[in-house]
Design an enzyme around this catalytic site. Structure first.
Site, mmCIF file in Angstrom:
data_model
loop_
_atom_site.group_PDB
_atom_site.id
_atom_site.type_symbol
_atom_site.label_atom_id
_atom_site.label_comp_id
_atom_site.label_asym_id
_atom_site.label_seq_id
_atom_site.Cartn_x
_atom_site.Cartn_y
_atom_site.Cartn_z
ATOM 1 N N PRO A 7 -5.671 -9.932 5.383
ATOM 2 C CA PRO A 7 -6.156 -8.950 4.402
ATOM 3 C C PRO A 7 -7.345 -8.192 4.997
ATOM 4 O O PRO A 7 -8.244 -8.811 5.561
ATOM 5 C CB PRO A 7 -6.607 -9.816 3.215
ATOM 6 N N GLN A 36 -4.468 -10.790 -2.148
ATOM 7 C CA GLN A 36 -5.686 -11.581 -1.993
ATOM 8 C C GLN A 36 -6.673 -11.286 -3.117
ATOM 9 O O GLN A 36 -7.024 -10.126 -3.373
ATOM 10 C CB GLN A 36 -6.383 -11.321 -0.662
ATOM 11 N N CYS A 45 -15.161 -14.009 3.022
ATOM 12 C CA CYS A 45 -15.825 -12.718 3.258
ATOM 13 C C CYS A 45 -17.337 -12.885 3.340
ATOM 14 O O CYS A 45 -17.972 -13.378 2.399
ATOM 15 C CB CYS A 45 -15.471 -11.738 2.145
ATOM 16 N N LYS A 48 -8.263 -18.425 2.255
ATOM 17 C CA LYS A 48 -8.732 -18.035 3.587
ATOM 18 C C LYS A 48 -10.216 -18.365 3.670
ATOM 19 O O LYS A 48 -10.989 -17.947 2.788
ATOM 20 C CB LYS A 48 -8.477 -16.541 3.785
ATOM 21 N N ASN A 104 -6.700 -17.738 12.506
ATOM 22 C CA ASN A 104 -7.031 -16.309 12.462
ATOM 23 C C ASN A 104 -8.288 -16.037 13.286
ATOM 24 O O ASN A 104 -9.187 -16.850 13.343
ATOM 25 C CB ASN A 104 -7.253 -15.874 10.999
ATOM 26 N N GLY A 105 -8.282 -14.860 13.910
ATOM 27 C CA GLY A 105 -9.459 -14.398 14.639
ATOM 28 C C GLY A 105 -9.180 -14.181 16.109
ATOM 29 O O GLY A 105 -8.768 -15.094 16.819
HETATM 30 C C1 LIG Z 1 -12.143 -3.667 8.203
HETATM 31 C C2 LIG Z 1 -11.986 -5.126 7.839
HETATM 32 C C3 LIG Z 1 -11.818 -5.488 6.534
HETATM 33 C C4 LIG Z 1 -11.639 -6.838 6.187
HETATM 34 N N1 LIG Z 1 -11.405 -7.166 4.878
HETATM 35 C C5 LIG Z 1 -11.099 -8.444 4.567
HETATM 36 C C6 LIG Z 1 -10.656 -8.786 3.256
HETATM 37 O O1 LIG Z 1 -10.487 -7.930 2.386
HETATM 38 N N2 LIG Z 1 -10.408 -10.108 2.998
HETATM 39 C C7 LIG Z 1 -10.526 -11.069 3.966
HETATM 40 O O2 LIG Z 1 -10.292 -12.258 3.686
HETATM 41 N N3 LIG Z 1 -10.934 -10.776 5.211
HETATM 42 C C8 LIG Z 1 -11.180 -9.484 5.542
HETATM 43 N N4 LIG Z 1 -11.477 -9.172 6.817
HETATM 44 C C9 LIG Z 1 -11.415 -10.215 7.856
HETATM 45 C C10 LIG Z 1 -9.998 -10.284 8.439
HETATM 46 O O3 LIG Z 1 -9.048 -10.684 7.475
HETATM 47 C C11 LIG Z 1 -9.938 -11.273 9.618
HETATM 48 O O4 LIG Z 1 -10.325 -12.539 9.148
HETATM 49 C C12 LIG Z 1 -10.867 -10.881 10.755
HETATM 50 O O5 LIG Z 1 -10.758 -9.498 11.040
HETATM 51 C C13 LIG Z 1 -10.545 -11.688 12.009
HETATM 52 O O6 LIG Z 1 -9.219 -11.473 12.420
HETATM 53 P P1 LIG Z 1 -8.863 -10.463 13.634
HETATM 54 O O7 LIG Z 1 -9.703 -10.879 14.810
HETATM 55 O O8 LIG Z 1 -7.396 -10.661 13.848
HETATM 56 O O9 LIG Z 1 -9.232 -9.081 13.179
HETATM 57 C C14 LIG Z 1 -11.673 -7.838 7.185
HETATM 58 C C15 LIG Z 1 -11.861 -7.467 8.516
HETATM 59 C C16 LIG Z 1 -12.002 -6.123 8.851
HETATM 60 C C17 LIG Z 1 -12.156 -5.748 10.308
#
Ligand SMILES: Cc1cc2nc3c(=O)[nH]c(=O)nc-3n(C[C@H](O)[C@H](O)[C@H](O)COP(=O)(O)O)c2cc1C
Length: 338
Positions: free
Chosen positions: A17, A72, A102, A141, A202-203
């Protein structure tokens, strides 16, 4: 394949998300490449959800094809759960995820996101109530917490499982850690050993190699991908094919065409909602080009979607003229104009 509660998903690859990014246009683009097992909305306020109109809310608009889709919830009070679940049943959600990760100050101040990880009593009530109110797959999450504390994290995760959670996604960073820090995938492995339910890592997954490295360190049941979904929407298909031996053809990737497809997807939103979403997406998409920051900056400065599109066309004409040849540039501009 990934089984969560009473549902089976075609691959264990999940869209993370992301506020401002994981909307109908991106989801549709991702589906065109395949490989994805579960789509996601951005985080949705559980308080506001019951009064949102699914047909016009920019957070809820979706097409029939955007399935399976996890919604979510950002929960700040347990009272919000029952009405929010009613709304999600009406919206035909395939899965419900609760955000405990978050780190944004605004969200924490309201008592949601990662602030809840310091309040296991309230989290227990939230999950217990959510479990009572839905038979949909219920997931959460989290991040790793405030500091690396195995026993605290283990108790928290076990409590989620005891209350009926069906799957847990772990963003492998501490609450205060930025994206610059390498994710701690080995900690997802610890969580996986503590729980019986599926655990998703994730990450920091941006390539097939990252996916393989993450799986080797974590033994996770699935992978959730965030930013790379906007940068390389074909990555799910690549990982599905290379790691999970799913038989999907690898399409030819023509970046200007991909960008046009995304821009056309934005026409599902009201005109005033298009520009922000185009800017957000371009920030990640532009990373595909060595001088992509020129594209990102030009779009960022644009005051309308049509002007932003024109900037992108100019950029492609300089850096990717062959790719641009297959794009009906005027059609996209016409579709984007109010
Ligand atoms: C622009 C942006 C918005 C995000 N919004 C949410 C969100 O709404 N809910 C959430 O659980 N995590 C949010 N995240 C975190 C991502 O879901 C994810 O955990 C994080 O980017 C790490 O994964 P990645 O390295 O694959 O990007 C957000 C991340 C970014 C970059």
């Amino acid at each position: 394949m990934l089984k969560i509660h009473n549902k089976i998903f075609s691959t264990p690859l999940l869209l993370a998300p992301m506020a401002g990014l994981t909307h109908s246009a991106l989801r549709t683009l991702l589906l065109s490449y395949g490989g994805i097992g579960l789509l996601s909305t951005e985080m949705l306020s559980a308080r506001r959800l019951p009064v949102e109109n699914q047909r016009i809310s920019p957070f809820l608009i979706r097409s029939e094809s955007e399935k399976p889709l996890s919604y979510q919830l950002l929960v700040t009070d347990v009272q919000q759960i029952a009405p929010a679940m009613d709304a999600l049943h009406r919206f035909a959600a395939d899965c419900v995820d609760i955000n405990f990760g978050c780190p944004a100050p605004r969200v924490r101040k309201a008592g949601g996101g990662s602030s809840l990880m310091s309040d296991p009593v309230r989290v227990r009530q939230i999950i217990r109530t959510a479990r009572r109110e839905t038979d949909l797959p219920l997931t959460a999450k989290i991040r790793l917490g405030e500091d690396l504390n195995g026993p605290v994290l283990r108790d928290f995760c076990l409590m989620l499982q005891d209350e009926g959670l069906d799957m847990l996604t772990v963003h492998a960073r501490l609450r205060g850690e930025s994206f610059c820090r390498k994710p701690r995938w080995e900690w997802v492995g610890k969580v996986k050993q503590w729980l019986n339910i599926p655990v998703v890592a994730n990450g920091g997954i941006f390539s097939v190699e990252d996916a393989a490295g993450c799986l080797a360190l974590s033994g996770a049941d699935g992978l959730m991908i965030g930013r790379a979904a906007a940068q390389k929407p074909w990555l799910f298909a690549e990982i599905a094919r290379e790691i999970y031996s799913v038989d999907i053809p690898m399409p030819e990737i023509v970046l200007p065409q991909l960008y046009a497809q995304f821009a056309l997807g934005l026409t599902r939103f009201r005109p005033e909602r298009r520009l922000g979403r185009l800017k957000e997406f371009t920030h990640y998409f532009a990373l595909n080009y060595p001088f992509g920051h020129h594209l990102a900056m030009a779009v960022q400065k644009s005051t309308t979607p049509v002007l932003a599109w024109q900037q992108a066309v100019d950029f492609f004409a300089r850096t990717d003229p062959d790719g641009l040849k297959v794009v009906e540039t005027r059609e996209v501009a016409a579709a984007l104009s109010p």
